[in-house]
Write an enzyme that holds these catalytic residues in place. Structure first.
Site, PDB file in Angstrom:
ATOM      1  N   GLN A  14       2.751  10.051   1.943  1.00  0.00           N
ATOM      2  CA  GLN A  14       3.916   9.010   2.737  1.00  0.00           C
ATOM      3  C   GLN A  14       4.464   9.803   0.956  1.00  0.00           C
ATOM      4  O   GLN A  14       5.882   9.801   1.425  1.00  0.00           O
ATOM      5  CB  GLN A  14       3.814   8.160   2.163  1.00  0.00           C
ATOM      6  N   GLY A  48       0.898  -1.128  -0.294  1.00  0.00           N
ATOM      7  CA  GLY A  48       0.114   0.275  -0.065  1.00  0.00           C
ATOM      8  C   GLY A  48       1.226   1.037  -0.275  1.00  0.00           C
ATOM      9  O   GLY A  48       2.309   1.246   0.007  1.00  0.00           O
ATOM     10  N   HIS A  64      -2.293   6.756   8.201  1.00  0.00           N
ATOM     11  CA  HIS A  64      -1.685   7.578   7.179  1.00  0.00           C
ATOM     12  C   HIS A  64      -2.013   9.299   7.085  1.00  0.00           C
ATOM     13  O   HIS A  64      -1.588  10.193   7.334  1.00  0.00           O
ATOM     14  CB  HIS A  64      -1.106   7.048   5.830  1.00  0.00           C
ATOM     15  N   CYS A  93       6.573  -0.209   7.497  1.00  0.00           N
ATOM     16  CA  CYS A  93       5.877   0.768   6.793  1.00  0.00           C
ATOM     17  C   CYS A  93       7.113   1.258   5.984  1.00  0.00           C
ATOM     18  O   CYS A  93       8.022   1.755   6.884  1.00  0.00           O
ATOM     19  CB  CYS A  93       5.202   1.365   8.548  1.00  0.00           C
ATOM     20  N   LEU A  94       6.479   1.641   4.613  1.00  0.00           N
ATOM     21  CA  LEU A  94       7.580   1.984   3.310  1.00  0.00           C
ATOM     22  C   LEU A  94       8.939   3.557   4.549  1.00  0.00           C
ATOM     23  O   LEU A  94       9.610   4.413   4.610  1.00  0.00           O
ATOM     24  CB  LEU A  94       7.975   2.574   2.616  1.00  0.00           C
ATOM     25  N   HIS A 114      -4.058   0.669   8.194  1.00  0.00           N
ATOM     26  CA  HIS A 114      -2.899   1.302   7.825  1.00  0.00           C
ATOM     27  C   HIS A 114      -2.953   2.264   6.786  1.00  0.00           C
ATOM     28  O   HIS A 114      -2.185   4.053   7.229  1.00  0.00           O
ATOM     29  CB  HIS A 114      -1.304   0.184   7.612  1.00  0.00           C
ATOM     30  N   GLU A 115      -3.482   2.375   6.006  1.00  0.00           N
ATOM     31  CA  GLU A 115      -3.635   3.494   5.078  1.00  0.00           C
ATOM     32  C   GLU A 115      -4.277   4.919   5.304  1.00  0.00           C
ATOM     33  O   GLU A 115      -3.761   5.746   5.522  1.00  0.00           O
ATOM     34  CB  GLU A 115      -3.452   3.151   3.417  1.00  0.00           C
TER      35      GLU A 115
HETATM   36  O1  GNR Z   1       4.041  -2.943   2.556  1.00  0.00           O
HETATM   37  C1  GNR Z   1       3.912  -2.752   3.313  1.00  0.00           C
HETATM   38  N1  GNR Z   1       3.678  -4.058   4.447  1.00  0.00           N
HETATM   39  C2  GNR Z   1       1.839  -3.731   5.281  1.00  0.00           C
HETATM   40  C3  GNR Z   1       1.956  -4.822   5.764  1.00  0.00           C
HETATM   41  C4  GNR Z   1       1.879  -5.211   6.847  1.00  0.00           C
HETATM   42  C5  GNR Z   1       0.542  -5.013   6.714  1.00  0.00           C
HETATM   43  C6  GNR Z   1       0.552  -2.807   6.318  1.00  0.00           C
HETATM   44  C7  GNR Z   1       1.189  -2.907   5.760  1.00  0.00           C
HETATM   45  S1  GNR Z   1       1.396  -1.319   4.359  1.00  0.00           S
HETATM   46  C8  GNR Z   1       3.458  -1.327   4.318  1.00  0.00           C
HETATM   47  C9  GNR Z   1       3.398  -0.681   2.679  1.00  0.00           C
HETATM   48  C10 GNR Z   1       3.540   1.519   2.884  1.00  0.00           C
HETATM   49  O2  GNR Z   1       3.950   1.470   4.297  1.00  0.00           O
HETATM   50  N2  GNR Z   1       2.318   2.140   3.622  1.00  0.00           N
HETATM   51  O3  GNR Z   1       1.415   2.645   4.068  1.00  0.00           O
HETATM   52 NI    NI Z   2       2.698   3.006   5.770  1.00  0.00          NI
END
Ligand code: GNR
Ligand code: NI
Length: 166
Positions: A51, A46, A137, A91-92, A133-134
């Site tokens: 980001q 995602g 953000h 998270c990236l 998660h998104e």
């Molecule tokens: O690549 C991603 N892997 C992930 C693994 C478990 C729960 C959420 C994620 S999202 C993350 C990419 C990212 O930072 N998206 O905002």
């Molecule tokens: Ni993330």
């Protein structure tokens, strides 16, 4: 198409509460294509506009093994949260950190697609986790906010050591 630069914690732009999308023009379509390219290149499941320093309520996702199920969610709303669990997450924007955070295994998504058309989706598993998660953000939150003070402090020290050695 181009690969965009992903912001890293503790960049203050990751803490902004993003604004709703109101125009679905060609600039938005290009932004979405670039976000997909950036997400697949990273690679990640995602990517939220926050980001890449874009202050809009927009995220792209693809949780399929074959990387063939792209999903765009614009102005997303989650409801009907069910089955709270603790799941491994990364998270990236917080490189080299993984930990368990509480997430719901099932959620209901209401959002607009890339053309501005409303849609709804019943999600479970990794896709449901990714949506939460998104959406975090877009509200200026990071997964590490769900961890204890002690763990966040360890992460802060680890990342500042890493920055000094980069
Ligand atoms: O690549 C991603 N892997 C992930 C693994 C478990 C729960 C959420 C994620 S999202 C993350 C990419 C990212 O930072 N998206 O905002
Ligand atoms: Ni993330």
């Amino acid at each position: 198409m181009s690969i965009l630069t992903i912001l890293h914690h503790p960049d203050p732009r990751l803490r902004q509460n993003a604004r709703p999308v109101t125009t679905f023009d060609s600039d938005l379509q290009r932004l979405i294509e670039d976000m997909f390219e950036t997400m697949y290149d990273a690679p990640g499941v995602g990517l939220a506009a926050t980001q890449i320093g874009v202050d809009l309520r927009l995220a792209v996702m693809d949780c399929s093994d074959e990387r063939t199920s792209p999903i765009v969610m614009v102005n997303p709303e989650l409801s009907n949260f069910r089955e709270l669990e603790k799941l491994d997450e990364g998270c990236l924007s917080v490189p080299d950190v993984q930990d368990q955070v509480p997430r719901y295994n099932r959620v209901h998504l209401k959002a607009l697609d890339r053309q501005g058309k409303p849609f709804e989706l019943e999600a479970s598993g990794l896709l449901a986790q990714c949506m939460q998660h998104e959406l975090d953000h877009l509200d200026g939150k990071l997964f590490i906010d769900h961890l204890s003070w002690l763990k966040r402090d360890r992460i802060r020290k680890k990342l500042s050591r890493k920055r000094r050695s980069d």
